[in-house]
Design a protein around this motif. Structure first.
Motif, PDB file in Angstrom:
ATOM      1  N   GLU A 135       9.346   3.265   5.534  1.00  0.00           N
ATOM      2  CA  GLU A 135       9.557   2.367   6.673  1.00  0.00           C
ATOM      3  C   GLU A 135       8.970   2.958   7.945  1.00  0.00           C
ATOM      4  OE1 GLU A 135      10.701  -0.659   7.215  1.00  0.00           O
ATOM      5  OE2 GLU A 135      10.803  -0.913   5.036  1.00  0.00           O
ATOM      6  N   GLU A 136       9.246   4.255   8.128  1.00  0.00           N
ATOM      7  CA  GLU A 136       8.834   4.919   9.342  1.00  0.00           C
ATOM      8  C   GLU A 136       7.306   4.931   9.469  1.00  0.00           C
ATOM      9  OE1 GLU A 136      10.710   8.794   9.658  1.00  0.00           O
ATOM     10  OE2 GLU A 136       8.992   9.368  10.913  1.00  0.00           O
ATOM     11  N   ARG A 137       6.653   5.249   8.364  1.00  0.00           N
ATOM     12  CA  ARG A 137       5.183   5.295   8.393  1.00  0.00           C
ATOM     13  C   ARG A 137       4.602   3.924   8.675  1.00  0.00           C
ATOM     14  NH1 ARG A 137       2.112   9.067   9.804  1.00  0.00           N
ATOM     15  NH2 ARG A 137       0.350   8.078   8.782  1.00  0.00           N
ATOM     16  N   VAL A 138       5.161   2.904   8.033  1.00  0.00           N
ATOM     17  CA  VAL A 138       4.648   1.556   8.255  1.00  0.00           C
ATOM     18  C   VAL A 138       4.803   1.203   9.729  1.00  0.00           C
ATOM     19  CG1 VAL A 138       5.025  -0.889   7.779  1.00  0.00           C
ATOM     20  CG2 VAL A 138       5.015   0.735   5.897  1.00  0.00           C
ATOM     21  N   ILE A 161       0.835  -1.196   0.000  1.00  0.00           N
ATOM     22  CA  ILE A 161       0.000   0.000   0.000  1.00  0.00           C
ATOM     23  C   ILE A 161       0.876   1.255   0.000  1.00  0.00           C
ATOM     24  CG2 ILE A 161      -1.689   1.333   1.350  1.00  0.00           C
ATOM     25  CD1 ILE A 161      -3.003  -1.011   0.044  1.00  0.00           C
ATOM     26  N   ALA A 162       1.972   1.221   0.764  1.00  0.00           N
ATOM     27  CA  ALA A 162       2.884   2.378   0.798  1.00  0.00           C
ATOM     28  C   ALA A 162       3.416   2.668  -0.604  1.00  0.00           C
ATOM     29  CB  ALA A 162       4.030   2.118   1.764  1.00  0.00           C
ATOM     30  N   ALA A 163       3.740   1.599  -1.340  1.00  0.00           N
ATOM     31  CA  ALA A 163       4.248   1.790  -2.698  1.00  0.00           C
ATOM     32  C   ALA A 163       3.144   2.320  -3.599  1.00  0.00           C
ATOM     33  CB  ALA A 163       4.793   0.474  -3.234  1.00  0.00           C
ATOM     34  N   MET A 164       1.929   1.785  -3.441  1.00  0.00           N
ATOM     35  CA  MET A 164       0.816   2.247  -4.259  1.00  0.00           C
ATOM     36  C   MET A 164       0.471   3.692  -3.947  1.00  0.00           C
ATOM     37  SD  MET A 164      -0.054  -0.054  -6.300  1.00  0.00           S
ATOM     38  CE  MET A 164      -1.667  -0.504  -6.818  1.00  0.00           C
ATOM     39  N   ARG A 165       0.716   4.113  -2.714  1.00  0.00           N
ATOM     40  CA  ARG A 165       0.474   5.502  -2.338  1.00  0.00           C
ATOM     41  C   ARG A 165       1.659   6.370  -2.727  1.00  0.00           C
ATOM     42  NH1 ARG A 165      -4.715   6.806  -1.408  1.00  0.00           N
ATOM     43  NH2 ARG A 165      -5.782   5.240  -0.189  1.00  0.00           N
ATOM     44  N   ALA A 166       2.674   5.746  -3.334  1.00  0.00           N
ATOM     45  CA  ALA A 166       3.881   6.446  -3.779  1.00  0.00           C
ATOM     46  C   ALA A 166       4.537   7.224  -2.648  1.00  0.00           C
ATOM     47  CB  ALA A 166       3.573   7.349  -4.977  1.00  0.00           C
ATOM     48  N   LEU A 167       4.614   6.619  -1.456  1.00  0.00           N
ATOM     49  CA  LEU A 167       5.341   7.262  -0.362  1.00  0.00           C
ATOM     50  C   LEU A 167       6.831   7.239  -0.705  1.00  0.00           C
ATOM     51  CD1 LEU A 167       3.727   6.007   2.956  1.00  0.00           C
ATOM     52  CD2 LEU A 167       3.075   7.858   1.464  1.00  0.00           C
ATOM     53  N   ALA A 168       7.525   8.295  -0.321  1.00  0.00           N
ATOM     54  CA  ALA A 168       8.954   8.364  -0.615  1.00  0.00           C
ATOM     55  C   ALA A 168       9.677   7.285   0.185  1.00  0.00           C
ATOM     56  CB  ALA A 168       9.477   9.743  -0.234  1.00  0.00           C
ATOM     57  N   PRO A 169      10.733   6.693  -0.399  1.00  0.00           N
ATOM     58  CA  PRO A 169      11.409   5.574   0.264  1.00  0.00           C
ATOM     59  C   PRO A 169      11.878   5.915   1.681  1.00  0.00           C
ATOM     60  CG  PRO A 169      12.298   5.934  -1.937  1.00  0.00           C
ATOM     61  CD  PRO A 169      11.297   7.003  -1.709  1.00  0.00           C
ATOM     62  N   GLU A 170      12.286   7.177   1.914  1.00  0.00           N
ATOM     63  CA  GLU A 170      12.849   7.480   3.236  1.00  0.00           C
ATOM     64  C   GLU A 170      11.782   7.581   4.339  1.00  0.00           C
ATOM     65  OE1 GLU A 170      13.353   9.258   0.530  1.00  0.00           O
ATOM     66  OE2 GLU A 170      12.948  11.386   0.827  1.00  0.00           O
ATOM     67  N   VAL A 171      10.529   7.841   3.968  1.00  0.00           N
ATOM     68  CA  VAL A 171       9.506   7.901   5.017  1.00  0.00           C
ATOM     69  C   VAL A 171       8.709   6.601   5.107  1.00  0.00           C
ATOM     70  CG1 VAL A 171       9.197  10.392   4.980  1.00  0.00           C
ATOM     71  CG2 VAL A 171       7.818   8.969   3.472  1.00  0.00           C
ATOM     72  N   MET A 226      -4.772   4.797   6.898  1.00  0.00           N
ATOM     73  CA  MET A 226      -4.121   5.976   7.466  1.00  0.00           C
ATOM     74  C   MET A 226      -2.650   6.079   7.111  1.00  0.00           C
ATOM     75  SD  MET A 226      -5.865   6.000  11.232  1.00  0.00           S
ATOM     76  CE  MET A 226      -4.939   4.596  11.743  1.00  0.00           C
ATOM     77  N   LEU A 227      -2.168   5.106   6.359  1.00  0.00           N
ATOM     78  CA  LEU A 227      -0.731   4.985   6.086  1.00  0.00           C
ATOM     79  C   LEU A 227      -0.128   6.247   5.492  1.00  0.00           C
ATOM     80  CD1 LEU A 227       1.468   2.833   6.315  1.00  0.00           C
ATOM     81  CD2 LEU A 227       0.970   2.166   3.994  1.00  0.00           C
ATOM     82  N   HIS A 228      -0.846   6.868   4.573  1.00  0.00           N
ATOM     83  CA  HIS A 228      -0.287   8.041   3.893  1.00  0.00           C
ATOM     84  C   HIS A 228      -0.704   9.333   4.576  1.00  0.00           C
ATOM     85  CE1 HIS A 228      -4.199   7.145   2.373  1.00  0.00           C
ATOM     86  NE2 HIS A 228      -4.275   8.245   1.693  1.00  0.00           N
ATOM     87  N   ASP A 229      -1.151   9.217   5.837  1.00  0.00           N
ATOM     88  CA  ASP A 229      -1.555  10.371   6.622  1.00  0.00           C
ATOM     89  C   ASP A 229      -2.542  11.249   5.857  1.00  0.00           C
ATOM     90  OD1 ASP A 229      -1.664  11.945   8.826  1.00  0.00           O
ATOM     91  OD2 ASP A 229       0.123  13.108   8.366  1.00  0.00           O
ATOM     92  N   PRO A 230      -3.658  10.671   5.455  1.00  0.00           N
ATOM     93  CA  PRO A 230      -4.587  11.421   4.590  1.00  0.00           C
ATOM     94  C   PRO A 230      -5.341  12.497   5.364  1.00  0.00           C
ATOM     95  CG  PRO A 230      -5.560   9.331   5.218  1.00  0.00           C
ATOM     96  CD  PRO A 230      -4.182   9.349   5.807  1.00  0.00           C
ATOM     97  N   GLU A 231      -5.734  13.492   4.630  1.00  0.00           N
ATOM     98  CA  GLU A 231      -6.519  14.582   5.200  1.00  0.00           C
ATOM     99  C   GLU A 231      -7.943  14.112   5.493  1.00  0.00           C
ATOM    100  OE1 GLU A 231      -6.046  18.857   5.831  1.00  0.00           O
ATOM    101  OE2 GLU A 231      -4.682  17.231   5.366  1.00  0.00           O
ATOM    102  N   TYR A 232      -8.407  13.180   4.680  1.00  0.00           N
ATOM    103  CA  TYR A 232      -9.797  12.732   4.767  1.00  0.00           C
ATOM    104  C   TYR A 232      -9.833  11.229   5.015  1.00  0.00           C
ATOM    105  CZ  TYR A 232     -10.160  17.197   2.507  1.00  0.00           C
ATOM    106  OH  TYR A 232     -10.030  18.510   2.228  1.00  0.00           O
ATOM    107  N   LEU A 233     -10.658  10.836   5.977  1.00  0.00           N
ATOM    108  CA  LEU A 233     -10.782   9.411   6.273  1.00  0.00           C
ATOM    109  C   LEU A 233     -12.223   8.990   6.053  1.00  0.00           C
ATOM    110  CD1 LEU A 233      -8.824   8.568   9.536  1.00  0.00           C
ATOM    111  CD2 LEU A 233      -8.617   7.451   7.323  1.00  0.00           C
ATOM    112  N   ILE A 234     -12.402   7.946   5.291  1.00  0.00           N
ATOM    113  CA  ILE A 234     -13.747   7.431   5.050  1.00  0.00           C
ATOM    114  C   ILE A 234     -13.781   5.991   5.518  1.00  0.00           C
ATOM    115  CG2 ILE A 234     -15.440   6.893   3.271  1.00  0.00           C
ATOM    116  CD1 ILE A 234     -14.426   9.307   1.792  1.00  0.00           C
TER     117      ILE A 234
END
Lengths: 267, 309
Positions: free
Chosen positions: B110-113, B98-108, B147-155
């Motif tokens: 691991e930390e987010r997960v 999911i982190a990859a699909m959300r295109a999170l930058a590699p440096e954040v 919540m992985l990508h710290d979204p502004e909106y949660l549904i």
């Protein structure tokens, strides 16, 4: 929101030239799109090798391919691969839909399709990811059969031109059959139905130039051109003709457009 | 901010969502409440971009959710109903995917997960296959994913479905904490859940919004009369005497406790508290007042009234 993504979106107000790595197919954020497509493709490949179906399909293909090839190879006693390339389209007709049948049908059936389609990627990107995974898997299976030319080359002089052409032809034909399989996988939530439909469509393309005697004379040329083998034969002679490439590319594009339309209708 | 204008969606002949309009502000937790099949899930699916509306517009932030679906999806964290996730993946691999699909930058990444694993209490589960998880833990994976990508909106569609009471209260706390900084829409058919977590409630019935407001307001709105239950022992026609009080609409017989102690139900205007009057009347008439209580209209009765028939 903290900016978690490294690659910034280009400013929308400035009518800037397309950013580096821009692709009209993938849109504005081509680089990010590739991150997603490759993530999806990797995940799909992982599921292939995790599930037993992959190994079953692989073993069956290699058994049949090996049998068809070597049984005749020793009969004719010639150092050439034509026997393999002649039977491979028949085998690919089974192999390709078996690889693709789960790609969409399973997601639709389990509901994970909803999760997938609420991630920030377009249908085209999603299809590309799935297609690439299926193609990579097919390439691995076909790659294993490279052991045939390598083996027979030790028995005598092998003309590598037609061999390379033949393999290219297999990959191109495989890609076309995979995209047909992907299309039928989008039609249903049942993998078996997806497989049978996919096989049937591929079979029609295989058969269409074999029933020319039933077709009125002025249409013969057209129907012959539609047939799959008409185009793969050139490859196994070592001839890469743009006409054949265009033929396979059109099948892939038409199947992709069809798949997109089917999935759009689900929305 | 999420704004929805006259949203409609039909499935063949069924109007799943019919002219729904509402707005959710930043820092607000909105609860969509309704019986099963009321159109909650369809509404959420429309906002999340899974379905395309037949009519109406959806704005998430300042983006049109129909025209810029991908951009809007990137801002939203979504937990679908039944939480469909890939059974054959490891929890860790799934979150990485999911982190990859959300295109999170590699440096954040691991930390987010790691952060989500901690926040959602999945530390002992990261190495397990999703098919091996309990329902509660699977739901947590769904939340972590959203919540992985710290979204502004949660549904969140039925975020606490199938959880045990401890897990429910954990997840409610989590949602409340998140709701302070983000915009949250959740759906439920359980009233206590919405009452406990949401700042605002929208009741949906047969695809239409039938009530909108904070739980307290809704209760106030729904009360068009007040009901007082009485247990009185007294001579003479208590019923008739009660009826003569000002503001009383109607007096009914309620359950009797015994032959002497009889029950009455007094309907009166809701803007007038009748209890002091009844007390004084009882004194004057020499009745013995065994019980008196005013019925508080629960969200549940509002819900029943709005959604039945």
């Amino acid at each position: 929101m903290p900016n978690l993504t490294k690659i910034k979106q280009p400013a929308e107000t400035v009518p800037a030239p397309p950013p580096a790595g821009f692709s009209p197919l993938l849109g504005k954020n081509t680089q990010r799109a590739w991150v997603r497509i490759s993530a999806l493709a990797r995940k799909e490949l992982y599921s292939y090798f995790y599930s037993p179906i992959a190994y079953v399909v692989m073993v069956i293909y290699l058994l049949f391919a090996g049998w068809f090839f070597f049984s005749r190879f020793f009969l004719f006693g010639q150092i050439e691969m034509r026997m393999y390339f002649g039977t491979a389209p028949l085998l690919l007709m089974f192999l390709a839909p078996a690889i693709t049948m789960r790609l969409l049908a399973e997601e639709i059936n389990t509901g994970s399709y909803e999760m997938l389609m609420t991630l920030p990627l377009t249908i085209t990107q999603m299809l590309l990811g799935k297609f690439l995974a299926a193609f990579a898997f097919l390439a691995v299976i076909i790659g294993v059969t490279l052991s045939y030319p390598l083996t027979i080359a030790s028995l005598g002089p092998l003309d590598w031109g037609p061999v390379m052409g033949g393999y290219l032809g297999l990959l191109v034909l495989g890609a076309a059959f995979l995209s047909i399989g992907l299309f039928t996988s989008a039609l249903t939530r049942n993998q078996i139905v997806a497989f049978i439909l996919g096989f049937a469509l591929c079979f029609v393309l295989f058969l269409v130039d074999k029933i020319l005697m039933l077709i009125p004379g002025f249409l013969v040329g057209f129907f012959e051109y539609l047939g799959v083998e008409y185009h793969t034969q050139n490859f196994s002679r070592g001839v890469v003709d743009s006409k054949d490439l265009i033929y396979f590319a059109s099948i892939i594009i038409i199947a992709f457009i069809g798949t997109r339309l089917v999935l759009e209708r689900r929305k | 901010m999420i704004r929805i204008e006259e949203l409609s969606k039909n499935f063949s002949t069924v109007k799943a969502v019919d002219q729904v309009t509402f707005e959710v502000k930043k820092g607000e937790i909105l609860g969509l409440l309704g019986p099963n099949g009321a159109g909650k899930t369809t509404t959420l699916r429309l906002i999340s971009g899974y379905l395309r509306p037949d009519q109406g517009r959806i704005f998430v932030g300042d983006q049109d959710a129909v025209e810029n679906t991908e951009a809007v999806r990137a801002m939203i964290g979504y937990l679908p109903e039944y939480n469909p996730i890939y059974q054959d993946m490891l929890v860790y691999d799934y979150l990485q995917y999911i982190a990859a699909m959300r295109a999170l930058a590699p440096e954040v990444k691991e930390e987010r997960v790691r952060e989500m694993v901690t926040t959602c209490g999945l530390k002992d589960e990261v190495g397990k296959r999703i098919s091996e998880l309990s329902k509660g833990n699977r739901q947590r994976v769904g939340l972590a994913q959203a919540m992985l990508h710290d979204p502004e909106y949660l549904i969140l569609d039925e975020p606490t479905a199938g959880l045990d009471p401890n897990q429910i209260s954990d997840i409610r706390d989590l949602i409340k904490r998140l709701g302070r900084k983000k915009t949250v829409i959740l759906s439920s058919h359980i009233l206590s859940e919405v009452e406990a977590t949401c700042d605002r409630v929208i009741i949906i019935h047969q695809g239409k919004v039938v009530a909108d407001g904070n739980p307290k307001d809704l209760q106030r709105q729904a009360v068009d009369e007040s009901r007082i239950h009485l247990k009185i022992a007294g001579d003479g026609n208590v019923n008739e005497v009660l009826k003569k009080l000002e503001h009383v609409y109607k007096v009914e017989a309620d359950e009797n406790e015994s032959k002497e102690i009889r029950g009455y139900l007094v309907h009166s205007a809701h803007d007038h508290d009748l209890r002091p009057d009844i007390f004084r009347l009882a004194q004057k008439e020499g009745w013995v007042l065994y019980e008196m209580h005013r019925e508080v209209v629960s969200l549940e009765s509002i819900f029943r009234r709005l959604t039945s028939g």
